[in-house]
Design a protein around this motif. Structure first.
Motif, PDB file in Angstrom:
ATOM      1  N   SER A  62       0.828  -1.198   0.000  1.00 30.23           N
ATOM      2  CA  SER A  62       0.000   0.000   0.000  1.00 30.23           C
ATOM      3  C   SER A  62       0.866   1.253   0.000  1.00 30.23           C
ATOM      4  O   SER A  62       1.894   1.306   0.685  1.00 30.23           O
ATOM      5  CB  SER A  62      -0.911   0.015   1.232  1.00 30.23           C
ATOM      6  N   SER A  63       0.409   2.258  -0.718  1.00 25.23           N
ATOM      7  CA  SER A  63       1.114   3.534  -0.708  1.00 25.23           C
ATOM      8  C   SER A  63       0.932   4.257   0.637  1.00 25.23           C
ATOM      9  O   SER A  63       1.675   5.178   0.954  1.00 25.23           O
ATOM     10  CB  SER A  63       0.640   4.426  -1.860  1.00 25.23           C
ATOM     11  N   LYS A  64      -0.031   3.811   1.451  1.00 25.65           N
ATOM     12  CA  LYS A  64      -0.211   4.386   2.790  1.00 25.65           C
ATOM     13  C   LYS A  64       0.985   4.084   3.694  1.00 25.65           C
ATOM     14  O   LYS A  64       1.133   4.705   4.736  1.00 25.65           O
ATOM     15  CB  LYS A  64      -1.490   3.868   3.440  1.00 25.65           C
ATOM     16  N   PHE A  65       1.835   3.150   3.295  1.00 22.57           N
ATOM     17  CA  PHE A  65       3.014   2.800   4.087  1.00 22.57           C
ATOM     18  C   PHE A  65       4.222   3.674   3.761  1.00 22.57           C
ATOM     19  O   PHE A  65       5.244   3.592   4.440  1.00 22.57           O
ATOM     20  CB  PHE A  65       3.403   1.334   3.868  1.00 22.57           C
ATOM     21  N   GLU A  66       4.104   4.519   2.728  1.00 23.23           N
ATOM     22  CA  GLU A  66       5.221   5.391   2.320  1.00 23.23           C
ATOM     23  C   GLU A  66       5.693   6.234   3.502  1.00 23.23           C
ATOM     24  O   GLU A  66       4.884   6.869   4.187  1.00 23.23           O
ATOM     25  CB  GLU A  66       4.800   6.332   1.181  1.00 23.23           C
ATOM     26  N   GLY A  67       7.000   6.217   3.751  1.00 23.53           N
ATOM     27  CA  GLY A  67       7.597   7.044   4.795  1.00 23.53           C
ATOM     28  C   GLY A  67       7.340   6.583   6.219  1.00 23.53           C
ATOM     29  O   GLY A  67       7.692   7.271   7.170  1.00 23.53           O
ATOM     30  N   LYS A  68       6.706   5.418   6.387  1.00 25.13           N
ATOM     31  CA  LYS A  68       6.401   4.922   7.725  1.00 25.13           C
ATOM     32  C   LYS A  68       7.326   3.755   8.070  1.00 25.13           C
ATOM     33  O   LYS A  68       7.559   2.884   7.250  1.00 25.13           O
ATOM     34  CB  LYS A  68       4.948   4.467   7.804  1.00 25.13           C
ATOM     35  N   PRO A  69       7.832   3.748   9.300  1.00 23.55           N
ATOM     36  CA  PRO A  69       8.641   2.603   9.724  1.00 23.55           C
ATOM     37  C   PRO A  69       7.756   1.362   9.895  1.00 23.55           C
ATOM     38  O   PRO A  69       6.524   1.451   9.945  1.00 23.55           O
ATOM     39  CB  PRO A  69       9.247   3.049  11.052  1.00 23.55           C
ATOM     40  N   LEU A  70       8.402   0.220  10.001  1.00 20.99           N
ATOM     41  CA  LEU A  70       7.706  -1.057  10.080  1.00 20.99           C
ATOM     42  C   LEU A  70       6.649  -1.090  11.185  1.00 20.99           C
ATOM     43  O   LEU A  70       5.523  -1.554  10.967  1.00 20.99           O
ATOM     44  CB  LEU A  70       8.720  -2.190  10.288  1.00 20.99           C
ATOM     45  N   LEU A  71       6.977  -0.590  12.355  1.00 19.82           N
ATOM     46  CA  LEU A  71       6.033  -0.623  13.472  1.00 19.82           C
ATOM     47  C   LEU A  71       4.755   0.149  13.148  1.00 19.82           C
ATOM     48  O   LEU A  71       3.646  -0.313  13.432  1.00 19.82           O
ATOM     49  CB  LEU A  71       6.681  -0.071  14.744  1.00 19.82           C
TER      50      LEU A  71
END
Length: 129
Positions: A84-93
């Motif tokens: 998902s592009s919603k995960f862009e720039g977010k760490p794994l947690l």
């Protein structure tokens, strides 16, 4: 449990009845040795397809793969891949928290849950390997 039961009832006959009910409830509430969900959880129609659709819709995912990893496929253990592009720039947690929040109600009824969360760019790179 016995101390709690005795504190709530007066007569020993009532204690025996409450104990018998507790044994019955324990057998109803906890999964069998086979790892299947208890009967009370059947009201929530958990399936790989259901989880896939919910993750795809709520996380606007480009790709969702869901595998029921329970030995007899009784929907108590799942492995998911979410792109998902919603995960862009977010760490794994934070990515995992997004998935867990999306499936908060369902996770209450799932015994084991494994997830892999990737951005579209990461997924493309992984496919080229």
């Amino acid at each position: 449990m016995n101390a709690l039961v005795r504190a709530e009832v007066e007569a020993s006959a009532e204690v025996a009845a409450v104990r018998a009910e507790a044994v019955w409830l324990r057998s109803e509430l906890f999964p069998s040795r086979l790892g299947c969900r208890p009967r009370w959880a059947a009201a929530m129609e958990l399936s790989a397809q259901y989880l896939r659709e919910k993750l795809q819709r709520d996380l606007e995912a480009e790709l969702v793969e869901v595998e029921d990893t329970t030995p007899n496929r009784c929907a108590s253990s799942f492995r998911v891949l979410v792109v998902s592009s919603k995960f862009e720039g977010k760490p794994l947690l934070q990515r995992h928290r997004l998935v867990n929040t999306c499936l908060a109600e369902e996770l209450l009824h799932i015994h084991a849950f494994e997830q892999k969360t990737l951005t579209p760019e990461q997924w493309t790179r992984e496919q080229q390997k």
